[in-house]
Scaffold this active site. Structure first.
Site, PDB file in Angstrom:
ATOM      1  N   HIS A  52       8.540  10.374  -1.055  1.00 38.70           N
ATOM      2  CA  HIS A  52       7.853   9.392  -0.204  1.00 38.70           C
ATOM      3  C   HIS A  52       7.374  10.103   1.051  1.00 38.70           C
ATOM      4  O   HIS A  52       8.171  10.465   1.902  1.00 38.70           O
ATOM      5  CB  HIS A  52       8.805   8.240   0.140  1.00 38.70           C
ATOM      6  CG  HIS A  52       8.179   7.251   1.075  1.00 38.70           C
ATOM      7  ND1 HIS A  52       7.173   6.399   0.684  1.00 38.70           N
ATOM      8  CD2 HIS A  52       8.388   6.985   2.382  1.00 38.70           C
ATOM      9  CE1 HIS A  52       6.789   5.655   1.708  1.00 38.70           C
ATOM     10  NE2 HIS A  52       7.512   5.985   2.750  1.00 38.70           N
ATOM     11  N   ASP A 178       7.833   1.302   0.501  1.00 40.99           N
ATOM     12  CA  ASP A 178       8.449   1.272   1.838  1.00 40.99           C
ATOM     13  C   ASP A 178       7.956   0.159   2.765  1.00 40.99           C
ATOM     14  O   ASP A 178       8.650  -0.174   3.721  1.00 40.99           O
ATOM     15  CB  ASP A 178       8.280   2.653   2.512  1.00 40.99           C
ATOM     16  CG  ASP A 178       9.247   2.845   3.663  1.00 40.99           C
ATOM     17  OD1 ASP A 178      10.286   2.162   3.680  1.00 40.99           O
ATOM     18  OD2 ASP A 178       8.978   3.677   4.551  1.00 40.99           O
ATOM     19  N   HIS A 425       2.023   2.401   6.745  1.00 43.74           N
ATOM     20  CA  HIS A 425       3.054   1.461   7.198  1.00 43.74           C
ATOM     21  C   HIS A 425       3.873   1.944   8.398  1.00 43.74           C
ATOM     22  O   HIS A 425       4.792   1.230   8.814  1.00 43.74           O
ATOM     23  CB  HIS A 425       3.964   1.081   6.027  1.00 43.74           C
ATOM     24  CG  HIS A 425       4.618   2.246   5.354  1.00 43.74           C
ATOM     25  ND1 HIS A 425       4.039   2.922   4.311  1.00 43.74           N
ATOM     26  CD2 HIS A 425       5.788   2.874   5.588  1.00 43.74           C
ATOM     27  CE1 HIS A 425       4.834   3.909   3.932  1.00 43.74           C
ATOM     28  NE2 HIS A 425       5.901   3.899   4.689  1.00 43.74           N
TER      29      HIS A 425
HETATM   30 ZN   LIG Z   1       7.505   5.193   4.686  1.00 45.33          ZN
END
Ligand SMILES: [Zn+2]
Length: 1032
Positions: A52, A178, A425
């Site tokens: 990620h 996420d 994000h």
């Molecule tokens: Zn993240």
């Protein structure tokens, strides 16, 4: 034979490779290599190796990519991709997914042909799957659909460019692991891009518990009440988070305490039996959570796989030794997998699924931990992002209209990329470290300057009446938000050019800071009315404002669709003193012929509201500013209020003041009341002549706060609008990503029993563009100029959080308090606008939907203002330059917008996207089916050009796309719904017909210049379908 049911071991890529066009399943889905087979009557554990990679958070985008400043976080994305490519090549069983196209492209640009070919090979065999494909993994609460779609389109088309349109490389899964809660509109957008499913990790703790208990962690999300089946999306929520199971993180950098699997029986550290048992126990503990015999296990985490061997070697061993237990009767089967392969297996199980039609906001991971603060965090960055979208649309459209081709190509890319990063994000959310926020702002600013340069080139081309005329500098005043513009303040003669990015004519109020002289404004040879208006006093004390202007010149401009008008302005020598406020007996009322707003003479606060045109009066209307004290944690719970989390200390907000000093100014175009509530809170309330709304321009800051002074805590500043007479039954509406609206109910969630321990924070919802409430008689709503958190804590009341300054970190990783300052000391000042509308619902039809729509366009797609100093007289200007330009000649239907008009393929082709922007129940007329004028646009761009329809992301022909179907409880099978929307694969049709648009529908087309190459690609499509049928 149906491929879908038995498609795990299909490999028909040979023919595809020969055609340089991968073969497809009969229903058009590309087959990339093979999924590892699953076993019946086993728990099939799909191990998904992943990383990620945040496009900025604790470090900037470049710090992450290059692995710089590892003292902040050990993370270098370039090494992750390098290492994964190497390790995948060692063993064809291995799998990996990659998500963030921003990083992938940065890596790709640094590779030679051999490495690129290697990656391409890994994609073709299905070892590497590109997933989601957007430039970044967007936040879902505070992002606007326009920018979400743009950043997907840009990311997906970048993938096409990297891999020459390779079908296998085209993502078909949404991977939003996420983001802090999930929007219904995002699911709808993913479905419309042709995706088969969505995977995510974060949902409210109680929602998760309920779903685990009822085995509803997988379901079909009915993501649009207007679009029906075409926006249904199969959704999978992770059991816990996206990390590897406890004890099985094999990352050398991030997980130093988890043991590798040691297989040498002579070693004193030999640990196969206990490691195998631990993993099998883990599988047993989870295996009954989901409905099918398949279990998804993520093997990775943030920035993992910098040394990918440690992961893959250990996963190889884990698979080998756990599966070896099958000889002893184990019913656990481990395989390397990807989300696509997992979904294929789940789909093949042919179950009937539950559905859901609301969203996943707000998100809480503890009783006192509602992630509703970030809806407002960093309000100035959120505003800048919204302006970035406004400018991006202007400069894309101008590039097409002026046919720039390759002249300014790079410049358009830089703003597309910056806007893609901003959707991340931890970008627009305000949850990044301070130095990262500053890097984002700088990146966006630079990219906006690039786009302004492109716009300047286009405007010169469109306005010049001959090739000989001198070039004009069409510039922008990016500090107009603090009433500062050197060009209008210092030039004797200047020209203001307004470009309208909407497909309908629009009117705009143009405000320009000027020195204290009379100014005359001309359009097309005639002088037009103006008004001078005093700049509010608190603006003068904004520290970074260097202007000395005390007043603004105001006039009304009407601008044609996708067109511009230029206004010639001259500063006379006659002095113009700053306008005086009206006398005391007139200062408590603002009105035009449609409405009247009264202020209480004793307090200076708004007091009543009268719709004159409807003869309808609300005797009590209130508006004031308050703050919540940001919690520093308490005896009940240590949770603090911070960048992510809103936790007020006390449920009742404190008023900034019970009264306001006021001054009122009245003129022919606008009436304004300037209110001062305190040294750091002020407001201008405006009623323009003829306007059907009231404008509130708030200025908040520097928010006083001192960590060491309990009397001066961190503060979260709100504004409240209320009409106490309205009986709104605890209901209100907010928008989802700026598009469809969602009903909200106080202290309630549609899918589980709610027990709120945080009565204010748990009732906050994301407001991307509007919040409204209604009773049987009327609706009132607030339209915002940026994303904010909002709620309705009492009937008839709308509350929006404007700004926050907090003294504590809220322990979600960022490691800083949200304490934005402009000089390291004084808090950041934010200034912004709300438009308030009030509409009677008793008349039929009521224009309320139109009003809401119009206000949102005013905020999000306002005309862009260019200013040019000039030595020419007005007459000379008109001889040399067009002052009135209309990009399209036809009236586009009132309910249709041209959402995108963008040059692609180096300007050779054009991407056009239409939207019907009314919901089915909005309006008896505007909600009717309508049409997109494709016929007209074909003519506009020349007869040799033709239209082809694509999916929403612009990377797949619509006629060549289908999605997996899932059965829904109490419902028919979900389908793509495409048949209903009549996808057109017949090129001829676009040359003669306009295209039907249903409420809220978006349709994307590529206008091709070269009909020869288009015909060729159609031929390939037909041929590949033929081969697939032949094999079937
Ligand atoms: Zn993240």
């Amino acid at each position: 034979m149906r491929w879908k049911n038995t498609s795990f071991v299909i490999c028909v890529n040979l023919i595809g490779t020969l055609l340089a066009f991968p073969t497809n399943e009969p229903d058009g889905r590309a087959i990339c290599g093979a999924c590892h087979p699953i076993k019946e009557n086993f728990t099939n554990v799909h191990l998904i190796p992943h990383t990620h990679d945040d496009v900025g958070w604790l470090k900037t985008v470049d710090q992450y990519f290059y692995g710089k400043d590892n003292d902040i976080q050990v993370a270098g994305v370039q090494y992750i991709i390098d290492s994964v490519v190497e390790e995948l090549a060692k063993n064809p069983d291995r799998r990996f997914i990659y998500v963030e196209t921003a990083f992938l492209k940065q890596w790709w640009d640094n590779q030679g042909e051999a490495t690129r070919a290697k990656m391409r090979g890994l994609i073709e065999t299905g070892q590497l799957e590109l997933i989601s494909g957007a430039w970044s993994m967007h936040d879902e609460a505070v992002t606007h659909y326009h920018s979400i779609i743009d950043q997907f389109t840009y990311g997906l088309r970048t993938i096409d460019e990297m891999f020459d349109g390779l079908s296998c490389a085209k993502p078909k899964i949404g991977w939003q692991i996420d983001p802090f809660g999930h929007a219904r509109e995002t699911a709808s957008i993913l479905a419309q891009m042709g995706f088969d499913g969505l995977f995510f990790a974060r949902l409210d703790k109680d929602d998760r518990a309920r779903r685990i208990k009822d085995r509803e962690m997988e379901f079909v999300w009915k993501a649009s009440p207007n679009l029906g089946e075409s926006s249904d999306l199969f959704t999978h929520a992770f059991y816990k988070h996206y990390s590897a199971p406890d004890g099985f993180c094999f990352d050398l950098v991030h997980c130093t305490r988890d043991d590798p699997i040691i297989t040498d029986t002579r070693s004193p550290d030999y640990n196969v039996p206990e490691r195998v048992k631990a993993f099998m126990d883990f599988v047993d503990s989870r295996k009954d959570t989901y409905q099918t015999e398949n279990m998804l296990v993520t093997m990775g985490d943030d920035f993992t796989y910098q040394q990918a061997a440690s992961w893959f070697d250990n996963i190889d061993r884990l698979i080998k030794h756990v599966n070896a237990e099958q000889e002893n009767g184990s019913k656990i089967n481990l395989i390397y997998s990807t989300p696509s392969c997992y979904l294929q297996a789940v789909h093949a199980a042919d179950k009937v699924w539950k559905s859901k039609s609301d969203d996943f906001f707000p998100y809480a991971d503890g009783d006192h931990s509602y992630w509703t603060g970030y809806y407002t965090s960093r309000p100035t960055l959120k505003f800048m992002e919204r302006k970035g979208n406004n400018l991006l649309q202007v400069c894309k459209q101008l590039s097409v209209l002026a046919d720039l081709r390759q002249e300014k190509w790079q410049d358009l890319d830089s703003l597309q990329e910056a806007m893609g990063v901003m959707q991340h994000h931890d970008a627009i959310t305000g949850t990044e470290k301070q130095h990262v926020a500053e890097d984002y702002a700088l990146m966006l600013h630079k990219a906006m300057l690039d786009c302004l340069e492109t716009s300047n080139t286009a405007l010169n081309k469109l306005s010049a009446k001959s090739v000989e005329v001198p070039k004009v500098e069409y510039k922008s005043c990016l500090l107009s938000n603090v009433s500062q513009c050197e060009l209008s303040e210092n030039n004797v003669n200047f020209v203001v050019t307004l470009y309208n990015p909407l497909a309908q004519e629009t009117s705009s109020y143009v405000r320009l800071p000027v020195q204290n002289f009379k100014h005359k404004v001309y359009f097309n040879g005639s002088e037009i009315p103006t008004q001078m208006i005093k700049i509010p006093t608190p603006v003068f004390s904004i520290p970074y404002r260097t202007s000395t202007a005390e007043q603004e010149l105001l006039f009304v401009a009407t601008i044609p669709p996708l067109g511009f008008r230029s206004f010639y302005i001259t500063k006379t020598t006659e002095e113009s003193p700053v306008p005086e406020p009206v006398a005391d007996d007139q200062k408590f009322t603002l009105s035009n012929n449609k409405l009247e707003l009264n202020f209480d003479p004793l307090t200076g606060l708004a007091a009543s509201l009268n719709l004159k045109s409807e003869n309808f009066n609300y005797p009590e209307f209130n508006q004031n500013f308050f703050y919540y004290k940001g919690s520093g944690g308490n005896i009940l719970n240590g949770q603090t209020s911070g960048a992510y989390i809103f936790r007020p200390d006390g449920d009742d907000p404190t008023p900034i003041s019970s009264q306001a000093e006021i001054e009122t100014f009245k003129g022919e175009i606008v009436q304004e009341t300037h209110q001062k509530f305190s040294d750091w809170v002020s407001q201008v309330v405006r009623v323009y002549t003829d306007a059907e709304y009231v404008e509130f321009e708030w200025q908040i800051g520097p928010i006083p706060a001192d960590r060491n002074d309990p009397e001066n805590p961190g503060k979260e500043v709100i504004t409240k609008y209320s009409i106490p007479a309205m009986q709104t039954q605890e209901l209100f509406h907010t928008d989802s990503n700026g598009r469809e609206s969602i009903e909200r109910k106080r202290n309630f969630r549609p899918t589980w029993e709610l027990d709120l321990k945080e009565p204010v924070a748990g009732n906050y919802h994301p407001v991307t563009t509007f919040i409204s409430t209604r009773d049987g008689r009327s609706e009132f709503g607030i339209v915002t100029d940026r994303a904010q958190g909002g709620t309705s804590m009492q009937d008839g009341t709308l509350e929006l959080m404007l700004h926050r300054r907090l003294m504590y970190d809220d322990a979600r990783g960022v490691g800083e308090s949200l304490n934005e300052t402009f000089d390291g000391n004084e808090g950041m000042i934010a200034r912004g606008r709300h438009l308030m509308y009030l509409e009677l619902l008793t008349s039929s039809p009521t224009p309320v939907a139109k009003k809401r729509r119009w206000s949102r366009d005013q905020m999000n797609l306002a005309p862009w203002t260019f200013v040019s100093g000039t030595e020419l007289t007005e007459e000379e200007w008109m001889q040399n330059y067009a002052v009135n330009y209309k990009g399209i000649d036809l009236e586009v239907p009132e309910n249709i917008n041209i959402l995108t008009l963008e040059p692609i393929n180096k300007g050779e082709d054009i991407l056009v996207r239409f939207e019907h922007f009314y919901e089915a129940n909005d309006d008896p007329v505007l909600s009717l089916e309508s049409f997109a004028p494709t016929q007209h646009l074909t003519e506009r761009f020349g007869h040799e050009k033709v239209f082809m329809e694509t999916t929403l992301g612009g990377n797949k022909w619509k006629s060549d796309t289908s999605r997996m179907k899932f059965k829904i409880e109490g419902d028919q099978e979900i389908a793509t719904g495409d048949a209903e929307f009549n996808p057109v694969d017949n090129v001829e049709m676009y040359e003669t017909n306009n295209v039907v648009m249903k409420p809220m529908q978006m349709r994307t087309f590529i206008v091709r210049n070269d009909s020869g190459s288009l015909a060729a690609s159609v031929l390939v499509l037909l041929f590949s379908t033929f081969i697939a049928n032949f094999i079937a």
